[in-house]
Design an enzyme around this catalytic site. Structure first.
Site, PDB file in Angstrom:
ATOM      1  N   LYS A  14       0.952  -1.184  -0.165  1.00 14.36           N
ATOM      2  CA  LYS A  14       0.564   0.295   0.152  1.00 14.36           C
ATOM      3  C   LYS A  14       0.531   1.562  -0.150  1.00 14.36           C
ATOM      4  O   LYS A  14       2.190   1.445   0.722  1.00 14.36           O
ATOM      5  CB  LYS A  14      -0.878  -0.054   1.355  1.00 14.36           C
ATOM      6  N   PRO A 102       9.382  -4.979  -0.192  1.00 12.52           N
ATOM      7  CA  PRO A 102      10.290  -4.816   0.550  1.00 12.52           C
ATOM      8  C   PRO A 102       9.919  -4.432   1.897  1.00 12.52           C
ATOM      9  O   PRO A 102       9.392  -4.293   2.592  1.00 12.52           O
ATOM     10  CB  PRO A 102      10.907  -2.948   0.233  1.00 12.52           C
ATOM     11  N   VAL A 103      11.008  -4.514   2.529  1.00 10.15           N
ATOM     12  CA  VAL A 103      10.473  -4.846   5.274  1.00 10.15           C
ATOM     13  C   VAL A 103      11.165  -3.534   5.257  1.00 10.15           C
ATOM     14  O   VAL A 103      11.947  -3.459   4.651  1.00 10.15           O
ATOM     15  CB  VAL A 103      11.445  -6.118   4.972  1.00 10.15           C
ATOM     16  N   ALA A 104      10.266  -3.331   5.797  1.00 10.24           N
ATOM     17  CA  ALA A 104      10.555  -1.461   6.742  1.00 10.24           C
ATOM     18  C   ALA A 104      10.526  -0.630   5.566  1.00 10.24           C
ATOM     19  O   ALA A 104      11.471   0.005   6.642  1.00 10.24           O
ATOM     20  CB  ALA A 104      11.789  -2.232   7.880  1.00 10.24           C
ATOM     21  N   GLY A 105       9.700  -0.512   4.549  1.00  5.53           N
ATOM     22  CA  GLY A 105       9.701   0.331   3.641  1.00  5.53           C
ATOM     23  C   GLY A 105       8.686   0.680   3.635  1.00  5.53           C
ATOM     24  O   GLY A 105       9.034   1.894   3.070  1.00  5.53           O
ATOM     25  N   GLY A 106       7.469   1.271   4.652  1.00  8.06           N
ATOM     26  CA  GLY A 106       6.624   2.059   4.367  1.00  8.06           C
ATOM     27  C   GLY A 106       5.758   1.714   3.456  1.00  8.06           C
ATOM     28  O   GLY A 106       4.738   2.503   2.907  1.00  8.06           O
ATOM     29  N   GLY A 109       4.379  -4.069   4.029  1.00  8.77           N
ATOM     30  CA  GLY A 109       4.449  -5.540   3.754  1.00  8.77           C
ATOM     31  C   GLY A 109       3.851  -6.668   4.400  1.00  8.77           C
ATOM     32  O   GLY A 109       3.693  -7.895   4.264  1.00  8.77           O
ATOM     33  N   GLY A 110       4.449  -6.190   5.411  1.00  7.28           N
ATOM     34  CA  GLY A 110       3.973  -7.399   7.060  1.00  7.28           C
ATOM     35  C   GLY A 110       2.460  -7.180   7.075  1.00  7.28           C
ATOM     36  O   GLY A 110       2.055  -8.339   7.819  1.00  7.28           O
ATOM     37  N   SER A 111       1.567  -5.905   6.459  1.00  5.98           N
ATOM     38  CA  SER A 111       0.145  -5.602   7.077  1.00  5.98           C
ATOM     39  C   SER A 111      -0.563  -7.455   5.769  1.00  5.98           C
ATOM     40  O   SER A 111      -1.177  -7.658   6.092  1.00  5.98           O
ATOM     41  CB  SER A 111      -0.201  -4.784   7.091  1.00  5.98           C
ATOM     42  N   ASP A 144      -2.835  -1.373   8.925  1.00  7.14           N
ATOM     43  CA  ASP A 144      -3.147  -1.000   7.915  1.00  7.14           C
ATOM     44  C   ASP A 144      -3.277  -2.434   7.046  1.00  7.14           C
ATOM     45  O   ASP A 144      -3.587  -2.861   5.852  1.00  7.14           O
ATOM     46  CB  ASP A 144      -1.490  -0.939   7.100  1.00  7.14           C
TER      47      ASP A 144
HETATM   48  O1  C5P Z   1      -0.866  -0.715  13.924  1.00  8.11           O
HETATM   49  P1  C5P Z   1       1.125  -1.103  13.301  1.00  8.11           P
HETATM   50  O2  C5P Z   1       1.070  -2.598  14.275  1.00  8.11           O
HETATM   51  O3  C5P Z   1       1.436  -1.277  12.178  1.00  8.11           O
HETATM   52  O4  C5P Z   1       1.112   0.069  14.415  1.00  8.11           O
HETATM   53  C1  C5P Z   1       2.789   0.267  14.827  1.00  8.11           C
HETATM   54  C2  C5P Z   1       3.399   1.137  14.776  1.00  8.11           C
HETATM   55  O5  C5P Z   1       3.180   2.334  14.415  1.00  8.11           O
HETATM   56  C3  C5P Z   1       2.477   1.951  16.771  1.00  8.11           C
HETATM   57  O6  C5P Z   1       2.949   0.341  17.759  1.00  8.11           O
HETATM   58  C4  C5P Z   1       2.705   2.918  16.495  1.00  8.11           C
HETATM   59  O7  C5P Z   1       4.180   2.876  17.301  1.00  8.11           O
HETATM   60  C5  C5P Z   1       2.828   3.948  15.375  1.00  8.11           C
HETATM   61  N1  C5P Z   1       1.342   4.094  14.873  1.00  8.11           N
HETATM   62  C6  C5P Z   1       1.180   5.256  15.284  1.00  8.11           C
HETATM   63  N2  C5P Z   1      -0.324   5.545  14.854  1.00  8.11           N
HETATM   64  C7  C5P Z   1      -0.479   4.517  14.101  1.00  8.11           C
HETATM   65  C8  C5P Z   1      -0.438   3.627  13.466  1.00  8.11           C
HETATM   66  C9  C5P Z   1       0.654   3.495  13.383  1.00  8.11           C
HETATM   67  O8  C5P Z   1       1.392   5.674  16.241  1.00  8.11           O
HETATM   68  N3  C5P Z   1      -1.381   5.332  13.540  1.00  8.11           N
END
Ligand code: C5P
Length: 308
Positions: A14, A102-106, A109-111, A144
């Site tokens: 995404k 890509p991992v940890a790319g924004g 991917g994990g979602s 996500d």
């Molecule tokens: O929901 P998710 O596990 O993807 O979020 C990972 C981390 O990103 C959360 O633990 C939080 O630190 C941060 N986050 C946030 N506000 C959001 C989404 C994520 O602070 N709306």
């Protein structure tokens, strides 16, 4: 049809065309007003019945697999545990994830893996979980994950988990520019908070501007280029000054607009059409950006691609 012994589900990456972020909430999350779009980079998740939970990872050569947990911390196993707990059943599965995202790319991917696992197990075991329950379980797994089930384009509220599909009539093309070094989402949100404290600014209640919705409804690429926005961009750029060069290179390569993907470090270059995207990707490769892909959008959410 007889019960399958394996099911494979594909889920897309995404991007956020608008990412409005408010002040941190007491629960540690930030209120969001975002516009999601699914883009053509994918993870495939295969599941098979097993006596105990396990996860195995393979990946395209750009994917840093070592950064992904391979035990019960993996969000795919957490998805399996959430689904079995919801139905009160004692079952387990072997999960094989082939990562193209890509991992940890924004790029979530994990979602994508969590969403794909939910759907794959639902089909493998024929549990009859309603869409509503799947979306709720998805939202408990990560902000996500519900969008990864939906795909296409959608608005996101709450901390991202409250999703609503929107009309997207465009045939968009992006160049996705990956980065060798990942960026932690919580670290970027923490830095966003620090920046607000340091500057004395308070983050406004986030809202989605009308222009970005209109651009999607009409397929107007110039309007989309003018309306892209990401409130995390400043914080991510302070943490990773090297990304400025990627933005500059993208602009020089002729992109219509540049945008940080989610919490980064991936950079997105909006292009006019497929041919333009291939040109821009070629120019970025020539500038030394080894991991870039010309991808279409919007694409489908999690969907079954194979039964055995
Ligand atoms: O929901 P998710 O596990 O993807 O979020 C990972 C981390 O990103 C959360 O633990 C939080 O630190 C941060 N986050 C946030 N506000 C959001 C989404 C994520 O602070 N709306």
């Amino acid at each position: 049809m007889s019960t399958p012994s394996t099911v494979t589900v594909r889920a897309a990456a995404k991007i956020n065309l608008h990412l409005g972020v408010g002040a941190v909430r007491p629960d540690g999350y930030h209120p969001l007003a975002t516009v999601y779009q699914a883009v053509g980079l994918y993870d495939d998740v295969l599941v098979a019945d097993a006596a105990a939970w396990s996860v195995a990872l393979t990946g395209a050569d750009h994917v840093a697999l070592a950064e992904v947990p391979q035990d019960s911390d993996n969000v795919a196993i957490r998805a399996g545990l959430a689904l079995t707990a919801h139905h009160g059943i004692e079952r387990a599965a072997r999960i094989e994830i082939h990562k193209g995202i890509p991992v940890a790319g924004g790029l979530a991917g994990g979602s994508a893996d969590a969403a794909a696992t939910l759907l794959a197990l639902e089909r493998l075991w024929d549990l009859g979980t309603s869409d509503q329950d799947l979306l709720r379980l998805a939202g408990e797994l990560g902000s996500d994950v519900p969008f990864a089930l939906l795909g296409g384009a959608a608005t996101g509220h709450g901390h991202g988990e409250i999703v609503e599909p929107i009309t997207d009539k465009g045939s968009w093309w992006w160049v996705v520019v990956g980065n060798e070094t990942g960026l932690s989402t919580p670290a970027v949100y923490r830095h966003f908070d620090e920046l607000n404290t340091r500057t004395g600014e308070t983050a406004d209640d986030p809202a989605i501007p009308a222009d970005v919705i209109t651009a999607l409804r009409t397929g107007d690429v110039d309007l989309l280029a003018a309306s892209l926005d990401n409130d995390l961009q400043r914080a991510a750029l302070e943490l990773r000054a090297d990304l400025r060069r990627t933005f500059d290179d993208g602009a020089e390569a002729g992109a219509l607009a540049t945008l940080l993907s989610g919490s980064g470090p991936t950079v997105l270059l909006l292009c006019r059409d497929a041919e333009h995207a291939r040109e821009v990707a070629g120019a970025m490769l020539a500038k030394g950006h080894g991991h870039c892909w010309a991808v279409p959008a919007p694409v489908a959410g999690a969907h079954v691609v194979d039964y055995d």
